[in-house]
Structures are given as structure tokens and as C-alpha cells.
Design an enzyme around this catalytic site. Structure first.
Site, PDB file in Angstrom:
ATOM      1  N   GLU A  10       0.982  -7.297   3.613  1.00 30.18           N
ATOM      2  CA  GLU A  10       0.818  -8.496   2.792  1.00 30.18           C
ATOM      3  C   GLU A  10       1.446  -8.166   1.444  1.00 30.18           C
ATOM      4  O   GLU A  10       0.823  -7.525   0.600  1.00 30.18           O
ATOM      5  CB  GLU A  10      -0.650  -8.870   2.614  1.00 30.18           C
ATOM      6  CG  GLU A  10      -0.814 -10.160   1.824  1.00 30.18           C
ATOM      7  CD  GLU A  10      -2.154 -10.291   1.112  1.00 30.18           C
ATOM      8  OE1 GLU A  10      -2.557 -11.427   0.831  1.00 30.18           O
ATOM      9  OE2 GLU A  10      -2.780  -9.256   0.819  1.00 30.18           O
ATOM     10  N   ASP A  27     -11.137  -1.425  -8.351  1.00 28.49           N
ATOM     11  CA  ASP A  27      -9.951  -0.858  -7.709  1.00 28.49           C
ATOM     12  C   ASP A  27     -10.113   0.632  -7.450  1.00 28.49           C
ATOM     13  O   ASP A  27     -10.619   1.384  -8.309  1.00 28.49           O
ATOM     14  CB  ASP A  27      -8.727  -1.066  -8.600  1.00 28.49           C
ATOM     15  CG  ASP A  27      -8.004  -2.355  -8.287  1.00 28.49           C
ATOM     16  OD1 ASP A  27      -8.682  -3.344  -7.950  1.00 28.49           O
ATOM     17  OD2 ASP A  27      -6.757  -2.371  -8.400  1.00 28.49           O
ATOM     18  N   ASP A  58     -16.857 -11.853  -0.873  1.00 31.80           N
ATOM     19  CA  ASP A  58     -15.455 -12.275  -0.795  1.00 31.80           C
ATOM     20  C   ASP A  58     -14.984 -12.211   0.654  1.00 31.80           C
ATOM     21  O   ASP A  58     -14.012 -11.537   0.982  1.00 31.80           O
ATOM     22  CB  ASP A  58     -14.582 -11.388  -1.691  1.00 31.80           C
ATOM     23  CG  ASP A  58     -13.120 -11.832  -1.704  1.00 31.80           C
ATOM     24  OD1 ASP A  58     -12.852 -13.010  -1.402  1.00 31.80           O
ATOM     25  OD2 ASP A  58     -12.241 -10.990  -2.006  1.00 31.80           O
ATOM     26  N   ARG A  79      -3.107  -4.722   9.206  1.00 32.50           N
ATOM     27  CA  ARG A  79      -2.535  -5.638   8.216  1.00 32.50           C
ATOM     28  C   ARG A  79      -3.016  -5.092   6.874  1.00 32.50           C
ATOM     29  O   ARG A  79      -4.211  -5.112   6.564  1.00 32.50           O
ATOM     30  CB  ARG A  79      -3.020  -7.064   8.466  1.00 32.50           C
ATOM     31  CG  ARG A  79      -2.544  -8.079   7.424  1.00 32.50           C
ATOM     32  CD  ARG A  79      -3.609  -8.279   6.393  1.00 32.50           C
ATOM     33  NE  ARG A  79      -3.382  -9.411   5.515  1.00 32.50           N
ATOM     34  CZ  ARG A  79      -4.144  -9.679   4.465  1.00 32.50           C
ATOM     35  NH1 ARG A  79      -5.179  -8.917   4.175  1.00 32.50           N
ATOM     36  NH2 ARG A  79      -3.885 -10.709   3.706  1.00 32.50           N
ATOM     37  N   ASP A 132      -6.220 -17.520   3.157  1.00 37.03           N
ATOM     38  CA  ASP A 132      -6.293 -17.787   1.725  1.00 37.03           C
ATOM     39  C   ASP A 132      -5.752 -19.183   1.418  1.00 37.03           C
ATOM     40  O   ASP A 132      -5.518 -19.984   2.326  1.00 37.03           O
ATOM     41  CB  ASP A 132      -5.490 -16.731   0.967  1.00 37.03           C
ATOM     42  CG  ASP A 132      -6.069 -15.339   1.146  1.00 37.03           C
ATOM     43  OD1 ASP A 132      -7.299 -15.194   1.102  1.00 37.03           O
ATOM     44  OD2 ASP A 132      -5.280 -14.392   1.347  1.00 37.03           O
ATOM     45  N   GLN A 171     -15.279  -6.005  -7.249  1.00 33.51           N
ATOM     46  CA  GLN A 171     -14.350  -5.269  -6.394  1.00 33.51           C
ATOM     47  C   GLN A 171     -13.548  -4.267  -7.229  1.00 33.51           C
ATOM     48  O   GLN A 171     -12.367  -4.474  -7.511  1.00 33.51           O
ATOM     49  CB  GLN A 171     -13.405  -6.240  -5.674  1.00 33.51           C
ATOM     50  CG  GLN A 171     -14.119  -7.138  -4.675  1.00 33.51           C
ATOM     51  CD  GLN A 171     -13.231  -8.262  -4.163  1.00 33.51           C
ATOM     52  OE1 GLN A 171     -12.526  -8.903  -4.938  1.00 33.51           O
ATOM     53  NE2 GLN A 171     -13.272  -8.515  -2.867  1.00 33.51           N
ATOM     54  N   ASP A 224      -3.775  -5.003   3.210  1.00 33.93           N
ATOM     55  CA  ASP A 224      -4.078  -6.015   2.207  1.00 33.93           C
ATOM     56  C   ASP A 224      -3.485  -5.636   0.853  1.00 33.93           C
ATOM     57  O   ASP A 224      -3.596  -4.486   0.415  1.00 33.93           O
ATOM     58  CB  ASP A 224      -5.603  -6.155   2.097  1.00 33.93           C
ATOM     59  CG  ASP A 224      -6.038  -7.266   1.174  1.00 33.93           C
ATOM     60  OD1 ASP A 224      -5.612  -8.415   1.390  1.00 33.93           O
ATOM     61  OD2 ASP A 224      -6.822  -6.993   0.245  1.00 33.93           O
ATOM     62  N   ASN A 249      -7.203  -1.461  -1.501  1.00 34.25           N
ATOM     63  CA  ASN A 249      -6.944  -1.593  -2.935  1.00 34.25           C
ATOM     64  C   ASN A 249      -8.229  -1.454  -3.730  1.00 34.25           C
ATOM     65  O   ASN A 249      -8.225  -0.977  -4.861  1.00 34.25           O
ATOM     66  CB  ASN A 249      -6.299  -2.949  -3.239  1.00 34.25           C
ATOM     67  CG  ASN A 249      -6.051  -3.130  -4.716  1.00 34.25           C
ATOM     68  OD1 ASN A 249      -5.212  -2.464  -5.301  1.00 34.25           O
ATOM     69  ND2 ASN A 249      -6.803  -4.020  -5.348  1.00 34.25           N
ATOM     70  N   HIS A 250      -9.338  -1.869  -3.129  1.00 33.57           N
ATOM     71  CA  HIS A 250     -10.615  -1.867  -3.833  1.00 33.57           C
ATOM     72  C   HIS A 250     -11.755  -1.735  -2.837  1.00 33.57           C
ATOM     73  O   HIS A 250     -11.568  -1.892  -1.626  1.00 33.57           O
ATOM     74  CB  HIS A 250     -10.780  -3.169  -4.629  1.00 33.57           C
ATOM     75  CG  HIS A 250     -10.544  -4.393  -3.795  1.00 33.57           C
ATOM     76  ND1 HIS A 250      -9.353  -5.095  -3.797  1.00 33.57           N
ATOM     77  CD2 HIS A 250     -11.329  -5.039  -2.888  1.00 33.57           C
ATOM     78  CE1 HIS A 250      -9.419  -6.106  -2.955  1.00 33.57           C
ATOM     79  NE2 HIS A 250     -10.611  -6.098  -2.384  1.00 33.57           N
TER      80      HIS A 250
END
Length: 534
Positions: free
Chosen positions: A230, A159, A49, A187, A297, A157, A189, A91-92
Site C-alpha cells: 500500500e 509509531d 481503528d 499486504r 478506506d 497508534q 500497510d 508502522n504502529h
């Protein structure tokens, strides 16, 4: 300036970008006027990813070089006055991360509670996917753990359980590590997912104290580093992320304005854009919005109405293959605007004059295109096009990590940095000039602002005031000429981009704007005009 090390410059001819190559191009970025480089993840990763599936938060993927190469890069950037911001992906992790591999093997593992598990598949497992249409569930069964694990993103991925105090301590260690190596900001995410409580059969609520703790840690470690969120949230949530007392996120991306800006570009109607600006005006004194056009993205249009979204789809991504996740467009900016130079200038002039900090993505300064044959978001992540050399000067390898664009319109032989550098009328040189002018207008970044009536639904006029100085910017989003009336209370408007100044005895100015035209004015300054004309 957002870039991916993997697709920027390859220095060792292996087809993959690296920090040594990036360091060689820092002078180019400094010349363009960039003051901060934001790096897409470059840590060790299976790269399923685009690097957002990390296996080691404390290293550099060997494909991109070493930690020593990274420090050389940050040192050179510092010499040129360029700050470095990196993605903080907390986050993951990747499912190949040693933490997850340990967690899945035993319930007694010290990392078991670093992830989110359930013995049974929760009834809401088919809701809340980040990538609908590609991702089928948020809970996946693990044969080794014999339980389901939670993943807001892809199934590879898992969490992190960010409610776990040990996980939060580790996040601070990660931040501290990179601060020591020359990083000036992060930054962050997917912030709304990071701070949300996670687990089966429980209410998911945000814990904003986590942001406060991250901010406190950052400020104690180094006083001049920043957190950029973000967070694609509704306006009534903004102050929860900034902090009522200016003690959480320093900066946030303004997704609402971004989406309505594209609606204005597609429809010629600026009224929803004006409404979005007003809705997001409230922020703490030291908080700042980050404004952008395209990012790494898809162009997310989820905050628009169905009718507005279809208008943007029809104008900028009419083929279903150009659309993604039912909400966005996976194209680069130039193809979305039909490579129309006037519209490109309008879009960037508008972005650079929005109230906040402008963010530009690599390659957009030369009008790079996309490759719709590549899957999902990879279509707009092709290598930087530096020259007419094979592979666009990105690499000397025969096969780059992602194919370089070679079509007749956007191919590297037609669109590249080297040729545009030598052309005074190129998009690259126009971008350099507009960045320089933006720096000469601190009112836009620091001042208070208001939207002025123009008697045209296609013209947006923003007036900035700071320390006794005023700047007026006007943009015509229509494909036809417009005559706009603006009342600034001053007799003179000094044009900053041309010689078409405006004088009025009443303070009301009639400004003629061609199709997709724009104007930057300094308000007042008759003596300045006379000096120039002399």
C-alpha cells in the site's frame, strides 16, 4: 477478494464475525472465482481503528476464534486452491500493546527505543497527519513517559521505530510466524511511512533496503509468497518500491490509475486515465500492479487536480457528509454510481481489464450500499448481506457489531447473496461470469499492452498481446453512444461477451458503443467465428 472477518459471517450468534463462519463461506468464494483472500487485521486489538491498532501480532482476537480456527481456515482455503494474504501492520501498534506500555514506564525498558520520542513537541507536529480534520497532531504528550511520542495515524497508534534493528528482526519473526500457519502473502500497510526514518528535528528519508530485507526473508522462508504494497506514491517513485532489479515489492496498488478511473466515471473523459496508465506502465518483469475500485478506506482523490476532485465530488459525493479528510469519499461503489447497473458493469469491466491483478471488496459483487449515519470510514464497513433473514443472515444475534443496512434501496431484504444467486441476471452472477472470462484472457495479466486511438475522448481501448494472441477491450465512459474507430491490423474481432463480432477488410474497425458500454474482443480468429456460427 478483500474481507473483514469481523463483518463477514458470525457462526456463534455473538454478533461478531469469526473464522469458523468464514470457513463455511469459502465454497461461495471459490464458486465466485476468487483465487486469493486478503484479510483485514484480525489480531487482538482494542478495535478503535478497525483492528489496525494491534496489541499482539502473534494471536487471533478471541472475538474471531482461535489460532486453531485460523489454521482450519487456511487449510480449507488451500484445499479449494485459494491463497490467503493478511495485512502486515508494522508502522504502529496500539498504545495498549505491552511493548508500548513497557516503553512509556521507563527509559531503561528494552522497548523504549522501539518507539519514537521527543522531550519537546517538534515545531512540525501539526503537519503530516494521515487523517486531517480528525487528527490534530502527530506528536502527543504521554504523562507516564513525560515525553512526546510520534504517531503518523491516531494518537492511540504510536509509531514503531522501524530504523531499530531489533524492530526489524521482530517484523521478520511476525512474517515467519504467519507463513508457518498457511499465509501466502502480506499486504504491507502504509509502506512509505514504514520505511521512513522517524524522529524530531531530522530529515525523514525512505530506507528501501528494509523492503529488500523483507523480500529476502520471505523468499528464503517460502518461495511462492508475495508482498503487496500500500504505497500511494508518485510514478517516479514506483521503481524504488518494486526494485530496479525486481528485488523489493512483488506487487503494488495502483492509486494513480484508481483515482483517474473515478474521474473518467464522473466526467466521461478518459484522457487523464490513459495518461495515468502510461505513467505507471514501467515496472520490473515480475512486478505486478493491483487494480481496485473501492477498498476498506475512503476513496482517496488526493492525486487529482482540485478541479478534477471537485468533479468527482459533485458526481459521487456531493453532500459534505459523504466526503472525508478533505480528499476522499466515504461511500460504497453502488451508491456512488446511483445504483445504475450499466455504470456498475462498466466500472467493473474496466477494472478487470486493466493491466494487472484485479482486487474486489466484499459485498461489491452484490452491489452493497453504505450507512452515512456511521462515523468516518465505518459507513462503508457494514456486515455482508447474505439473505433476507434478520441481520441479513450475517448473525443470529439481535445486535451485530456494526448495524446491517436496512434502507429501502440497499437494505439486506433487497440486496443479498441468496436472492442474487437464484437470479441469472443479477450483479452477482454477472460478476462470476466476468471473473471467468478474465481468467480466460491471460493476455490481460501477462501481456504487453498499448492504448489505441479511438477518435473519442470518452472511449478507452486497450490492446493486449501475449504469446501470439491478442485481446482488445473497449469502454465508453460517456452517457451517450459513441462510434469508435480502432486499427488492430486484423480483419476479425471475435466478441467474448456477446455475438456482435466485427469484420473489416482493412483492419480498421468501427465499433458502436452504447452509453456506458463495453466490449471484449479476441483479435483475429475467423475460423473460430465460423465454427461458432455453424
Amino acid at each position: 477478494y478483500c474481507l473483514d472477518v469481523e463483518t463477514f459471517v458470525d457462526s456463534n450468534a455473538d454478533g461478531i464475525g469469526d473464522f469458523e463462519g468464514l470457513s463455511r463461506r469459502l465454497d461461495y468464494l471459490a464458486g465466485l472465482g476468487i483465487t486469493c483472500v486478503w484479510l483485514i487485521p484480525f489480531q487482538p486489538s482494542p478495535n478503535l481503528d478497525n483492528g489496525y491498532d494491534i496489541t499482539d501480532y502473534y494471536g487471533v482476537d478471541s472475538r474471531h476464534g482461535t489460532l486453531g480456527d485460523f489454521v482450519d481456515f487456511t487449510h480449507h482455503a488451500d484445499e479449494l486452491g485459494i491463497k490467503v494474504m493478511i495485512d502486515l501492520v508494522i508502522n504502529h501498534t496500539s498504545d495498549q500493546h505491552p511493548w508500548f506500555q513497557s516503553a512509556r514506564k521507563s527509559k531503561s525498558s528494552p522497548y523504549r527505543d522501539w518507539y519514537v520520542w521527543s522531550k519537546r513537541k517538534p515545531p512540525d507536529a501539526n503537519r503530516g497527519m494521515v487523517f486531517p480534520g480528525v487528527q490534530k497532531t502527530t506528536w502527543t504528550y504521554d504523562d507516564v513517559a513525560r515525553e512526546y511520542y510520534f504517531h503518523r495515524f491516531y494518537d492511540f497508534q504510536p509509531d514503531l521505530n522501524t530504523s531499530n534493528p531489533q524492530v526489524r528482526t521482530e517484523i521478520q519473526r511476525i512474517m515467519g510466524f504467519w507463513l508457518q500457519l498457511g499465509v501466502s502473502g502480506f499486504r504491507v500497510d502504509a509502506v512509505p511511512f514504514v520505511i521512513q526514518t522517524k524522529g524530531a528535528n531530522r530529515k525523514h528519508v525512505p530506507d528501501f533496503q528494509m523492503i529488500r530485507d523483507m523480500r529476502d526473508f520471505l523468499q528464503w522462508r517460502t518461495g511462492n509468497a508475495v508482498l503487496l504494497a500500500e504505497a500511494n506514491v508518485l510514478p517516479d517513485q514506483d521503481l524504488f518500491y518494486f526494485g530496479q532489479d525486481d528485488d523489493r515489492m512483488h506487487m503494488m496498488f495502483n492509486f494513480l490509475v484508481n483515482q483517474n478511473l473515478f474521474y473518467a466515471l464522473a466526467s466521461g473523459d478518459v484522457r487523464p486515465l490513459g495518461a495515468a496508465l502510461r505513467k505507471t506502465k514501467r515496472r520490473p518483469p515480475m512486478g505486478q500492479w493491483a487494480h481496485f475500485l473501492r477498498n476498506n478506506d475512503e476513496l482517496d482523490l488526493g492525486r487529482l487536480t482540485d478541479e478534477q476532485r471537485q468533479t468527482v465530488f459533485a458526481a459521487m459525493g456531493p453532500d459534505p457528509s459523504m466526503q472525508l479528510y478533505g480528499r476522499g469519499i466515504r461511500r460504497r461503489l453502488a451508491p456512488m454510481l446511483n445504483n445504475d447497473r450499466r455504470r456498475l458493469e462498466l466500472a467493473y469491466s474496466a477494472m478487470f481489464t486493466l493491466p494487472g491483478t484485479p482486487v474486489i471488496r466484499y459485498g461489491d459483487e452484490i452491489g452493497m450500499g453504505d450507512n452515512m449515519k456511521l462515523p468516518e470510514r465505518t459507513a462503508a464497513r457494514t456486515p455482508m448481506q447474505w439473505s433476507t433473514e434478520p441481520c441479513g443472515g450475517f448473525t443470529q444475534a439481535e445486535k451485530p457489531v456494526i448495524p446491517v443496512i436496512d434502507d429501502p434501496i440497499y437494505g439486506y431484504e433487497r440486496v443479498n447473496e441468496a436472492q442474487q444467486r437464484r437470479d441469472p441476471d443479477s450483479l452477482l452472477n454477472w460478476t462470476e461470469r466476468i471473473i471467468r472470462m478474465r481468467k480466460e484472457c491471460p493476455e490481460i495479466g501477462w501481456g504487453d499492452w498499448k492504448i489505441l486511438p479511438t477518435r473519442s475522448s470518452a472511449v478507452l481501448a486497450l490492446l493486449y498481446e501475449w504469446r501470439g494472441n491478442s485481446v482488445l477491450v473497449m469502454h465508453n465512459f460517456a452517457g451517450e453512444p459513441q462510434a469508435a474507430l480502432v486499427d488492430v491490423g486484423e480483419d476479425t474481432l471475435v466478441s467474448l461477451l456477446s455475438d456482435d463480432h466485427s469484420k473489416s477488410t482493412s483492419g480498421v474497425h468501427r465499433i458502436a458503443l452504447d452509453a456506458h458500454d463495453y466490449r471484449w474482443f479476441r483479435v483475429g480468429g475467423l475460423a473460430y467465428i465460423m465454427e461458432r456460427e455453424r
